[in-house]
Design a protein around this motif. Sequence first.
Motif, PDB file in Angstrom:
ATOM      1  N   ARG A 197       0.831  -1.208   0.000  1.00 23.77           N
ATOM      2  CA  ARG A 197       0.000   0.000   0.000  1.00 23.77           C
ATOM      3  C   ARG A 197       0.866   1.258   0.000  1.00 23.77           C
ATOM      4  NH1 ARG A 197      -4.844  -2.350   3.848  1.00 23.77           N
ATOM      5  NH2 ARG A 197      -6.369  -2.575   2.165  1.00 23.77           N
ATOM      6  N   GLN A 223      -7.071 -12.428  -1.931  1.00 25.74           N
ATOM      7  CA  GLN A 223      -7.770 -11.429  -1.119  1.00 25.74           C
ATOM      8  C   GLN A 223      -6.966 -10.133  -1.051  1.00 25.74           C
ATOM      9  OE1 GLN A 223     -10.712 -11.382   0.136  1.00 25.74           O
ATOM     10  NE2 GLN A 223     -11.419 -13.510   0.294  1.00 25.74           N
ATOM     11  N   GLU A 224      -5.674 -10.271  -0.792  1.00 26.56           N
ATOM     12  CA  GLU A 224      -4.819  -9.084  -0.695  1.00 26.56           C
ATOM     13  C   GLU A 224      -4.703  -8.388  -2.059  1.00 26.56           C
ATOM     14  OE1 GLU A 224      -4.261 -11.581   2.705  1.00 26.56           O
ATOM     15  OE2 GLU A 224      -4.090 -12.075   0.576  1.00 26.56           O
ATOM     16  N   CYS A 226      -6.933  -8.384  -4.381  1.00 27.91           N
ATOM     17  CA  CYS A 226      -8.213  -7.717  -4.623  1.00 27.91           C
ATOM     18  C   CYS A 226      -8.264  -6.364  -3.910  1.00 27.91           C
ATOM     19  CB  CYS A 226      -9.358  -8.608  -4.151  1.00 27.91           C
ATOM     20  SG  CYS A 226     -10.991  -8.075  -4.710  1.00 27.91           S
ATOM     21  N   MET A 227      -7.813  -6.316  -2.658  1.00 24.23           N
ATOM     22  CA  MET A 227      -7.799  -5.053  -1.912  1.00 24.23           C
ATOM     23  C   MET A 227      -6.887  -4.027  -2.576  1.00 24.23           C
ATOM     24  SD  MET A 227      -7.973  -6.155   2.126  1.00 24.23           S
ATOM     25  CE  MET A 227      -7.055  -7.693   2.094  1.00 24.23           C
ATOM     26  N   ARG A 230      -8.405  -2.626  -5.764  1.00 23.97           N
ATOM     27  CA  ARG A 230      -9.415  -1.597  -5.465  1.00 23.97           C
ATOM     28  C   ARG A 230      -8.734  -0.236  -5.290  1.00 23.97           C
ATOM     29  NH1 ARG A 230     -11.594  -5.659  -1.661  1.00 23.97           N
ATOM     30  NH2 ARG A 230     -13.452  -6.606  -2.631  1.00 23.97           N
ATOM     31  N   GLN A 231      -7.620  -0.240  -4.554  1.00 21.63           N
ATOM     32  CA  GLN A 231      -6.870   1.007  -4.348  1.00 21.63           C
ATOM     33  C   GLN A 231      -6.335   1.533  -5.677  1.00 21.63           C
ATOM     34  OE1 GLN A 231      -3.905   0.689  -1.249  1.00 21.63           O
ATOM     35  NE2 GLN A 231      -2.843   2.573  -1.878  1.00 21.63           N
ATOM     36  N   CYS A 250     -12.628 -10.208  -7.755  1.00 20.59           N
ATOM     37  CA  CYS A 250     -13.864 -10.206  -6.964  1.00 20.59           C
ATOM     38  C   CYS A 250     -14.596 -11.540  -7.114  1.00 20.59           C
ATOM     39  CB  CYS A 250     -14.765  -9.047  -7.391  1.00 20.59           C
ATOM     40  SG  CYS A 250     -14.232  -7.432  -6.774  1.00 20.59           S
TER      41      CYS A 250
END
Length: 274
Positions: A197, A223-224, A226-227, A230-231, A250
């Motif tokens: 991030r 999962q990571e 995907c997050m 999104r960012q 997703c």
Amino acid sequence: MTNGSFLENFRLPLPAFERTERLGEQLRALWEAVRRQESRRVLTRAASLLALPEMAAPETRAALLNAMGAARLQLRHYEAAERMLRLSLAALPDQWMATRLLVHVCEVQRRYEAAYDLLERMQACPSEPSWDEPLTEAEWHLGMATLAWRLRRWKAVGTHVRAAFPKVTEMPPALQADLLRLAFYRGRPAEALAMARHLLERQPDEQAVDTLLQTFVQQGWKQEACMLYRQAYQRYPESERFRRRLVALCLQTGAVEEARRLARLGVLSMDVEP
């Protein structure tokens, strides 16, 4: 991911031989010659000084031997340099200068275990001689992290890097990238996510962001990934590539409604590179 490894390329600075105020005239001239890299002149003059009675005191003798060791190091006479520097340490064990020079010798010779042990010993070492040049706490931790990296002591790497830079935001980007690699090596998805991030905002363009985030997909950390996508999509809301990546992730992670909403924004082209 940022190209190049900070820890692969980092080297502790060599002693500068600048603290000459309390040295005698002969030693001061010798150290000035070390700074000018007049290596052979240093060795010639030092040989005649070794036998002088005034050079017998431990601090004085250690300073003289350090100059000789540094001159040998400048000439790449590594075995001779090590002999001089170990004699210096025998004369005066509690000093940083000879140890720092010895660590450099060991690094050049890829003797990382020996270098690690030498530097680790200095953690609580006082700096007694007026001419000595101790490392800062941050430099010491970075030196330890670098050697731990080469020895693949991953836990020690993380400990020392975070001690050198308590605030992640103050780390050089290449060092943040090393911590991301470290999280991959150790199988720590949460740590990798936190570091990515920070790195994501420093990537110069869409392609660089995608290259960084695809490392999570390749690792199987959907999962990571995907997050992070999104960012990335928030940063590049017109990016069909990121919308496509995000729809796929997703669906793979069970966020079906989000995938449907994203898909309704427009036809997903199949021309976007995978």
